[in-house]
Design a protein around this motif. Structure first.
Motif, PDB file in Angstrom:
ATOM      1  N   GLU A  48       6.953  -0.093 -22.943  1.00  0.00           N
ATOM      2  CA  GLU A  48       8.064   0.845 -23.083  1.00  0.00           C
ATOM      3  C   GLU A  48       8.307   1.221 -24.537  1.00  0.00           C
ATOM      4  O   GLU A  48       8.152   0.391 -25.435  1.00  0.00           O
ATOM      5  CB  GLU A  48       9.345   0.216 -22.519  1.00  0.00           C
ATOM      6  N   LEU A  49       8.730   2.450 -24.769  1.00  0.00           N
ATOM      7  CA  LEU A  49       9.157   2.846 -26.116  1.00  0.00           C
ATOM      8  C   LEU A  49      10.545   2.252 -26.351  1.00  0.00           C
ATOM      9  O   LEU A  49      11.286   2.017 -25.398  1.00  0.00           O
ATOM     10  CB  LEU A  49       9.247   4.374 -26.201  1.00  0.00           C
ATOM     11  N   PRO A  50      10.889   1.996 -27.618  1.00  0.00           N
ATOM     12  CA  PRO A  50      12.231   1.471 -27.891  1.00  0.00           C
ATOM     13  C   PRO A  50      13.295   2.431 -27.346  1.00  0.00           C
ATOM     14  O   PRO A  50      13.182   3.642 -27.527  1.00  0.00           O
ATOM     15  CB  PRO A  50      12.294   1.438 -29.424  1.00  0.00           C
ATOM     16  N   ARG A  51      14.250   1.879 -26.634  1.00  0.00           N
ATOM     17  CA  ARG A  51      15.264   2.764 -26.052  1.00  0.00           C
ATOM     18  C   ARG A  51      16.669   2.418 -26.551  1.00  0.00           C
ATOM     19  O   ARG A  51      16.917   1.322 -27.036  1.00  0.00           O
ATOM     20  CB  ARG A  51      15.214   2.721 -24.533  1.00  0.00           C
ATOM     21  N   THR A  52      17.589   3.370 -26.400  1.00  0.00           N
ATOM     22  CA  THR A  52      18.980   3.153 -26.770  1.00  0.00           C
ATOM     23  C   THR A  52      19.599   2.200 -25.752  1.00  0.00           C
ATOM     24  O   THR A  52      19.595   2.500 -24.559  1.00  0.00           O
ATOM     25  CB  THR A  52      19.744   4.496 -26.773  1.00  0.00           C
ATOM     26  N   PRO A  53      20.122   1.032 -26.206  1.00  0.00           N
ATOM     27  CA  PRO A  53      20.620   0.038 -25.245  1.00  0.00           C
ATOM     28  C   PRO A  53      21.713   0.601 -24.325  1.00  0.00           C
ATOM     29  O   PRO A  53      21.692   0.365 -23.126  1.00  0.00           O
ATOM     30  CB  PRO A  53      21.194  -1.074 -26.138  1.00  0.00           C
ATOM     31  N   ARG A  54      22.668   1.353 -24.909  1.00  0.00           N
ATOM     32  CA  ARG A  54      23.701   1.971 -24.059  1.00  0.00           C
ATOM     33  C   ARG A  54      23.619   3.475 -24.208  1.00  0.00           C
ATOM     34  O   ARG A  54      24.202   4.048 -25.125  1.00  0.00           O
ATOM     35  CB  ARG A  54      25.089   1.462 -24.441  1.00  0.00           C
ATOM     36  N   PRO A  55      22.875   4.128 -23.305  1.00  0.00           N
ATOM     37  CA  PRO A  55      22.665   5.576 -23.452  1.00  0.00           C
ATOM     38  C   PRO A  55      23.898   6.387 -23.061  1.00  0.00           C
ATOM     39  O   PRO A  55      23.960   6.979 -22.008  1.00  0.00           O
ATOM     40  CB  PRO A  55      21.487   5.848 -22.517  1.00  0.00           C
ATOM     41  N   MET A  56      24.909   6.395 -23.932  1.00  0.00           N
ATOM     42  CA  MET A  56      26.098   7.217 -23.686  1.00  0.00           C
ATOM     43  C   MET A  56      25.706   8.689 -23.696  1.00  0.00           C
ATOM     44  O   MET A  56      24.745   9.072 -24.356  1.00  0.00           O
ATOM     45  CB  MET A  56      27.112   6.992 -24.794  1.00  0.00           C
TER      46      MET A  56
END
Ligand SMILES: [Zn+2]
Length: 578
Positions: free
Chosen positions: A404-412
């Motif tokens: 997986e690519l690094p993702r935003t932990p809380r995608p508001m």
């Protein structure tokens, strides 16, 4: 290793075809797919499709456990054709290098890179790394100047008559006018993007002394304004003269490394040399006589190879790129897109559309809607209600076979983050305060939870939203407007102010602002649309416009619940005349 996506989206279908074809052509060998990019200036975002189409197919093949090479041919031994407009650190004096290889042209002033090609290549390499695109880069300068293609060059020279005969079948046909799918005229940057790799207008090797598919760069001035005047097949002695500086010399092609095959021969030579099974190209290559079509004849007839499976991909447009904001000469690059959106979103745009479908990459307000759609899809994927094709596109967007690519932990919601960035002008403590109030039951405690998405939304506000569309919260209450209100207006503000304390969250304030006009009209605050008369919509619009005027001095603005949270309760009370 990530699971194969067991579906039949376009990527999966091409992967089936490419694996089968590769097994037929080169059993047991790694699958080879290819892209070509010309670092002749900033690499246009539109050209990313040249890389993303084979990347997605290669990634699917890798997910299935096959070995695959994705070659990116850097056409950095092509001639420097013109000085692109507006590239910082360059001026008209770069024109003296026209005709030299791109790797022999100085980089823009202040660049840490050794030459023009390396400078523009570096920005693309960085963007591809961020997007998780794995590739083997091949510098054509290195290949040609180290003699890697020697045998192929001598072979092409020996068979120049056959090549000339193939090319001649297309020369007699009237060159079709360049047709684009869209009706509107393309601007210069778009034309360059459509042109893609390979010098479309490059001559095919015909000269006064006959046909030669090889062109030396001049031994004195370094330019390609040379004409081959004689060639001896036995000794490989080649004589050329230069139109620029009148230099002339005779070299032995069996040991000479300063020149290249003309584009229409160079491309098919590389298909054969590398065993390329899949290489897409832009719509401009679909006409008879285009280098892809002619290349198909030359690769088989001359080099004993086969043409790759080569879908034509449609044009990718850009919507609303603010003219001044591009980092390099007004041309939107993949790096520019990655400043305002996460790599997942950009990957998704390519994965969800078949190559022959055109689409636009949004730099304008549309990016907020696109992000809403993306978040909605993520929700459906998580709860198992997404359609198989959409699940596949999502999986290709969020990662590769490598993970997986690094993702935003809380995608508001992007639009919420953008509104907050708009109002706070990037002040971190204020941003954290507002964002932690959005969901009091589960507040965020650090901005890292909403990064990198927050940074992208901030960059979008700062670089793409014009100053006159930015939100400026009033410093003082609009006393004239407050005094002019009738009873109804005053009562609506009272209802809102009385509810602030108990509704101070994104959901609560949403409920409150929509509820006030309902309560005023004698309905319960939670009445649904079916229970309400149509006039309630008019009353809501009037009420919202009043709030926008009192808070930001305009008719519209960010969504009201977000705006109220951003302004803060104390200041809201002051601006609403309490
Ligand atoms: Zn010269």
């Amino acid at each position: 290793m990530a699971q194969s996506t067991e579906t039949t989206d376009w990527v999966s279908r091409f992967a089936d075809e490419v694996i089968e074809e590769s097994e037929r052509r080169a059993p047991g060998k790694p699958v080879v797919v290819a892209s070509g990019l010309s670092p002749s200036g900033p690499i246009h975002l539109g050209n990313l499709r040249e890389v993303m189409t084979p990347h997605l197919v290669a990634d699917e093949i890798r997910r299935r456990g096959h070995e695959v090479r994705h070659l990116i041919s850097w056409d950095d031994y092509d001639r420097y054709r013109k000085v692109p407009n507006g590239v910082p650190g360059t001026d008209a004096s770069w024109a003296e290098h026209i005709g030299r290889p791109l790797t022999a042209v100085p980089a823009p002033q202040g660049s840490p890179y050794p030459n023009w090609a390396e400078h523009f290549k570096a920005a693309m390499v960085e963007a591809l790394a961020e997007m998780g695109v794995e590739f083997d880069g091949i510098s054509q300068t290195e290949q040609y100047t180290s003699g890697v293609y020697r045998e192929q060059i001598l072979h092409a020279m020996k068979h120049r008559g056959d090549i000339d005969a193939i090319l001649d079948q297309y020369r007699t046909k009237k060159a079709p006018a360049k047709k684009q799918q869209s009706q509107k005229p393309l601007d210069e940057a778009e034309l360059e993007a459509a042109e893609g790799s390979g010098a479309a207008a490059e001559d095919d090797g015909t000269g006064s002394a006959g046909y030669f598919p090889y062109k030396p760069y001049c031994g004195d001035c370094g330019k390609d304004l040379t004409t081959v005047t004689a060639y001896d097949d036995d000794t490989t002695e080649l004589t050329y003269t230069c139109a620029e500086c009148a230099f002339s010399e005779t070299v032995r092609l069996s040991e000479f490394n300063r020149g290249k095959l003309v584009w229409k021969v160079d491309w098919p030579m590389r298909w054969a040399y590398e065993g390329v099974v899949f290489e897409p190209s832009g719509v401009d290559h679909s006409s008879p006589g285009s280098s892809f079509q002619v290349g198909g004849r030359i690769v088989g007839g001359i080099f004993g190879g086969k043409q790759p499976i080569g879908p034509m991909y449609a044009f990718v447009g850009i919507s609303g790129m603010a003219k001044m904001s591009s980092s390099k000469g007004g041309v939107p690059t993949p790096g520019d897109a990655l400043k305002i959106m996460e790599p997942q979103l950009l990957r998704w745009l390519y994965a969800r559309r078949r190559p022959n479908q055109s689409f636009k990459i949004a730099f304008d307000q549309e990016i907020q809607r696109l992000y809403d759609e993306w978040d909605k899809l993520a929700g459906k994927v998580a709860d198992g209600t997404a359609l198989p094709g959409d699940v596949a596109a999502h999986a290709r967007a969020v990662g590769t076979a490598a993970g997986e690519l690094p993702r935003t932990p809380r995608p508001m919601a992007y639009r919420t983050l953008a509104s907050v960035a708009d109002i706070t002008a990037g002040a971190e403590d204020q941003t954290l305060r507002i964002l932690s109030e959005l969901d009091p039951a589960d507040p965020i405690t650090s901005l890292d939870e909403v990064r990198p998405r927050l940074d992208r939304a901030e960059a979008w506000i700062n670089t793409q939203v014009p100053a006159d569309q930015r939100t400026v919260v009033r410093a003082e209450a609009d006393t004239d407007l407050l005094k002019s209100l009738d009873d109804q207006g005053r009562a609506s503000l009272r209802l809102l102010l009385d509810g602030l304390d108990t509704h101070w969250s994104l959901d609560g304030l949403t409920h409150l602002v929509y509820g006030v006009p309902k309560v005023q009209a004698g309905f319960p605050a939670d009445a649904g649309p079916k229970e309400l008369p149509a006039e309630i919509k008019v009353a809501q619009r009037t009420f919202f416009a009043l709030l926008y005027h009192l808070l930001v001095g305009r008719d519209t603005g960010p969504r009201l619940p977000t705006l109220l949270l951003a302004v803060g309760q104390e200041r809201v009370r002051k601006l609403l005349g309490e």
